[in-house]
Enzyme design. Sequence first.
Site, PDB file in Angstrom:
ATOM      1  N   LYS A   1       0.885  -1.170   0.000  1.00 30.53           N
ATOM      2  CA  LYS A   1       0.000   0.000   0.000  1.00 30.53           C
ATOM      3  C   LYS A   1       0.914   1.208   0.000  1.00 30.53           C
ATOM      4  O   LYS A   1       1.530   1.535   1.009  1.00 30.53           O
ATOM      5  CB  LYS A   1      -0.904   0.035   1.241  1.00 30.53           C
TER       6      LYS A   1
ATOM      7  N   GLU B   1      -1.264   7.333  -0.647  1.00 30.11           N
ATOM      8  CA  GLU B   1      -2.397   7.833  -1.444  1.00 30.11           C
ATOM      9  C   GLU B   1      -2.119   9.250  -1.943  1.00 30.11           C
ATOM     10  O   GLU B   1      -2.757   9.716  -2.878  1.00 30.11           O
ATOM     11  CB  GLU B   1      -3.692   7.848  -0.599  1.00 30.11           C
TER      12      GLU B   1
ATOM     13  N   GLY C   1       7.528   5.323   7.872  1.00 34.46           N
ATOM     14  CA  GLY C   1       6.649   6.455   8.170  1.00 34.46           C
ATOM     15  C   GLY C   1       6.909   6.993   9.560  1.00 34.46           C
ATOM     16  O   GLY C   1       8.035   6.903  10.064  1.00 34.46           O
TER      17      GLY C   1
ATOM     18  N   GLU D   1      10.887   1.376   9.660  1.00 37.20           N
ATOM     19  CA  GLU D   1      11.773   2.498   9.321  1.00 37.20           C
ATOM     20  C   GLU D   1      11.025   3.767   9.707  1.00 37.20           C
ATOM     21  O   GLU D   1      10.156   4.224   8.960  1.00 37.20           O
ATOM     22  CB  GLU D   1      12.049   2.523   7.816  1.00 37.20           C
TER      23      GLU D   1
ATOM     24  N   CYS E   1      13.735  11.268   6.050  1.00 34.71           N
ATOM     25  CA  CYS E   1      13.890  10.767   7.421  1.00 34.71           C
ATOM     26  C   CYS E   1      15.320  10.911   7.925  1.00 34.71           C
ATOM     27  O   CYS E   1      15.543  11.071   9.115  1.00 34.71           O
ATOM     28  CB  CYS E   1      13.391   9.337   7.539  1.00 34.71           C
TER      29      CYS E   1
ATOM     30  N   GLU F   1      11.075  16.010  15.377  1.00 36.04           N
ATOM     31  CA  GLU F   1      11.506  15.945  13.975  1.00 36.04           C
ATOM     32  C   GLU F   1      10.771  17.003  13.147  1.00 36.04           C
ATOM     33  O   GLU F   1       9.541  16.985  13.065  1.00 36.04           O
ATOM     34  CB  GLU F   1      11.165  14.557  13.431  1.00 36.04           C
TER      35      GLU F   1
END
Length: 475
Positions: free
Chosen positions: A174, A177, A227, A249, A283, A380
Site C-alpha cells: 500500500k 495515497e 513512516g 523504518e 527521514c 523531527e
Amino acid sequence: MYSDLKLYIDGQWLDGKGRKREDVINPATGKVLAQLPHASKADLDAALAAADKGLKVWKAMSAYDRSNIMRKAAGLVRERHDHIAKVMTQEQGKPYPESRGEVMTTADIIDWYAEEGRRAYGRIVPGRAKGVRQIVTREPVGVVAAFTPWNFPTLTPVRKIAGALAGGCSIIIKASEETPGGCVELVKCFADAGVPAGVVNLVFGVPSEVSEHLIASDTVKKVSFTGSIPVGKLLAGLAAKGMKRSTMELGGHSPVVVFGDADAEKAADTIAAFKYRNAGQVCISPTRFYVQEDSYKKFVNRFTEYAKGITLGDGLEKGTTMGPLANPRRLDAMESIVQDSKSRGGKVVTGGSRHGNQGYFFQPTVITDLPDDSKLMTVEPFGPVAPIVPFKTFDEVVERANSLEYGLAAYAFTSSSATAIAIGDAIQSGMVGVNSVAISTPETPFGGIKESGYGSEGGIEGLEAYTNVKFISQA
Ligand code: NAD
C-alpha cells in the site's frame, strides 16, 4: 503526462469504476492531478489470495530466473526514467533532477537485490557425531504486507518490493495515497518485466483500514513500514498480535556535529545542500546542528548564504532548486515550529514564512539561539527549517546529540582521525556519516535504533529481512 492510477491485483490493473476514489493534488499548484481508486475489502481479500498463490509460484522459481526478471524490471525503470521522474515531481513536489536521481537509484536497488538474491547462502556446520550433516538454510518469509509514505514515491516502495522478491516472497504494497503515481509506474515495470501474477500487488485506500485488514490476515507473514513513529508503533503492535516479523523504518531527528578542527565552510556547503534536499522531508535529513564555538559564526554565515541562494518553484521548471512541501500538514507544522522557536528566544536568520500564494511553499529557514528543549530541537521537523546552536566540548555535544529518543542518522565533521573514530562510536544512531553524507546506498544497511525503529533495508541485511533461517540436522 501524469500517471493512469489503478490498483494492481493478481496481474490485473483495476480502475476506479464502482470503487471509492480520492483526489491526488499537485503540491506546487494545489490543483487536482487525478483520481485514485481505493481498494474495497473484497479487493484486499483478492490481493491476499493472489499473494498466497503468487508466493508458491515465485518461491518455486530458481534464484537465477527471479534475478533475470528483476534485472529486466530495473532496465525498464531506467528506460522510463524521464516519465517516472515527471510523475513524481508533479505529485510530490521535488525538483525534477532530484526525482530523476531517485528513479535511477530505484533501478540500482533492484539490480542490487537481483544479484544478492542469488547469494542467499546457507552453511554446513560440522556435526558432533560421525555421519551427521548440519545444514543452515534460508527460506522466504512468505507473503509481505508493506506500507510506504509520500516523501520518496519509488525509492521507499522499491526497497520493500525488491527485497521481498529477492528473498523469494510475494508482496502486497500500500503506497502513499498522496503520491501514488511513482509506485504505480514502478509496479508497471515489474509487471512488464514478467513478474508472475500475484507476486506483486498494489493497493490504496484508507491507510488504517488497509493495514488493519492485511496485517490481521493469517496469509501475511511479514510487515514492513516506513513512516512516522506513532504509526510505526501501532503497526508493530498489530504485527506482534500475530507474532509476525516486521521492519520499522521510522522518523529521525539527526544531529550534525561540526568540530572546530573541521573546515567549517566546506562542512556548511555539504550539509546545507543535504538539509534542503526534498525540502527537508527526508527521514535522514540533518535536523539539529551543533557547531563548536570557534567555528560557529563562520558556519552559520555560510549555511545561511546557501539557504538564501535556493530557488523555490515548481519542480518541473528549470532552475528550481527546492519545490513545495508535499502537503498542507507540513506547512502548518513549519508555521508552528517557527512560532514556538520565536517564543523560546530563537532568532530567525533567514526565511521563517510561507512563500507565494499558491501551492505549499515554505522558505528555506535558519534559526539560531534556541534552547535544547524547544520544539525544533526535540521534535523531527520534516521540513526546510534548520536550527544551529554552539557547543564547547566533545562530551557535552555527545550528551546533547544522544539526548532524544530518535536514533536514525547522525553526521559529524572533523579533520582529526581520532575524533572521527570517537564520534562514530559515541553517537547512538543506526547510521553515522563522518565527513560524509553518503549513508544511504543499495549496498549498505539502512535503518534506525531507539524509537526510530528496527530492522534494515539495503545491504545483505535487507535481504535477510525477507528470509527465515532454517536448521536441518541430517543423520
Ligand atoms: P502520518 O503519521 O499520518 O503518516 C505517515 C505515513 O503513514 C503516511 O504515509 C500515511 O499514509 C501512513 N499511515 C498513517 N496511518 C497509517 C496506518 N494506520 N496504517 C498504515 N499506514 C498509515 O503523518 P504524515 O502527516 O503523513 O507525516 C508526518 C510525519 O511522518 C513526519 O513528521 C515524519 O515524522 C513522518 N514521516 C516519516 C517518513 C520516513 O521516511 N520515515 C516519511 C513520511 C513521514
